[in-house]
Design a protein around this motif. Sequence first.
Motif, PDB file in Angstrom:
ATOM      1  N   ASN A  18      -3.674  14.497   1.084  1.00 34.16           N
ATOM      2  CA  ASN A  18      -4.088  13.097   0.955  1.00 34.16           C
ATOM      3  C   ASN A  18      -3.008  12.078   1.313  1.00 34.16           C
ATOM      4  O   ASN A  18      -3.316  10.906   1.498  1.00 34.16           O
ATOM      5  CB  ASN A  18      -4.537  12.820  -0.487  1.00 34.16           C
ATOM      6  N   TYR A  19      -1.744  12.494   1.389  1.00 31.44           N
ATOM      7  CA  TYR A  19      -0.642  11.549   1.592  1.00 31.44           C
ATOM      8  C   TYR A  19       0.314  12.037   2.669  1.00 31.44           C
ATOM      9  O   TYR A  19       0.413  13.230   2.929  1.00 31.44           O
ATOM     10  CB  TYR A  19       0.145  11.340   0.289  1.00 31.44           C
ATOM     11  N   TYR A  70       6.141  10.022   2.018  1.00 32.49           N
ATOM     12  CA  TYR A  70       5.877   9.484   0.682  1.00 32.49           C
ATOM     13  C   TYR A  70       6.039  10.567  -0.385  1.00 32.49           C
ATOM     14  O   TYR A  70       6.505  10.297  -1.490  1.00 32.49           O
ATOM     15  CB  TYR A  70       4.482   8.874   0.595  1.00 32.49           C
ATOM     16  N   GLN A 115       1.281   4.217  -2.858  1.00 31.47           N
ATOM     17  CA  GLN A 115       1.193   5.664  -2.631  1.00 31.47           C
ATOM     18  C   GLN A 115       2.398   6.386  -3.224  1.00 31.47           C
ATOM     19  O   GLN A 115       2.240   7.435  -3.852  1.00 31.47           O
ATOM     20  CB  GLN A 115       1.102   5.963  -1.128  1.00 31.47           C
ATOM     21  N   THR A 149       1.956   6.502  -6.959  1.00 32.48           N
ATOM     22  CA  THR A 149       0.941   7.501  -7.324  1.00 32.48           C
ATOM     23  C   THR A 149       1.514   8.916  -7.240  1.00 32.48           C
ATOM     24  O   THR A 149       1.336   9.722  -8.159  1.00 32.48           O
ATOM     25  CB  THR A 149      -0.296   7.386  -6.399  1.00 32.48           C
ATOM     26  N   TYR A 160       0.836  -1.199   0.000  1.00 32.04           N
ATOM     27  CA  TYR A 160       0.000   0.000   0.000  1.00 32.04           C
ATOM     28  C   TYR A 160       0.875   1.254   0.000  1.00 32.04           C
ATOM     29  O   TYR A 160       0.617   2.208  -0.710  1.00 32.04           O
ATOM     30  CB  TYR A 160      -0.937  -0.012   1.209  1.00 32.04           C
ATOM     31  N   ASN A 161       1.956   1.226   0.798  1.00 33.93           N
ATOM     32  CA  ASN A 161       2.889   2.354   0.853  1.00 33.93           C
ATOM     33  C   ASN A 161       3.583   2.550  -0.487  1.00 33.93           C
ATOM     34  O   ASN A 161       3.769   3.671  -0.931  1.00 33.93           O
ATOM     35  CB  ASN A 161       3.930   2.140   1.953  1.00 33.93           C
TER      36      ASN A 161
END
Length: 192
Positions: free
Chosen positions: A128-129, A133, A7, A10, A3-4
């Motif tokens: 959002n992050y 990241y 991110q 993205t 998941y990380n």
Amino acid sequence: MSYNIDQIITITFTLFAVIDIVGSIPLLITMKEKMGGIRPTTVTLVSGILMVSFLFVGQQFLKILGLDIRSFAVGGSIVIFLLGLEMVLGHEIFKADANAKSGMFVPLAFPIIAGSGTLTTIMSLKANYKEIYIVAGILINLVIIYTVLKSLNTLKRVLGENGLTAVRKFFGVVLLAIGVKIFASNIAAFGK
């Protein structure tokens, strides 16, 4: 852990699309010829300092102006959407200063690489992050920026005019989708 990594991918892809270093190759080649060369390390470092500084100090700057990250994210999403529209349609929405001659810092590091669109996107992503990241995404993009600056002549020969146009339009569509996503995920906060 995946998941990380998702991110980071993205964020990296979003910044890559906004910075549009590939779409800037024709402009960078012109600047290189006018300036008698580009120092890739200097341009990359200045761009990185601007992006990371804005990531960490941008929020305090917004507080002084009486804004929150979600408001900035909604405004940023509109800028991102317009940048995508500009890339897809091929019409200039944001006017660049064609007479800038001050070299490595202006217009190369700012606004071509770390311009208002990039800085706005960094703040929008912050809504959002996690910052770690975003820093990872910035660092990956700095490696790409350095590589592109170092190999402008080769890239020009390999991609050709049609290849550059196709890449620019593809990233334009990606930016449109990203702008809509950031807008949708932050606009709901205003109703509360």
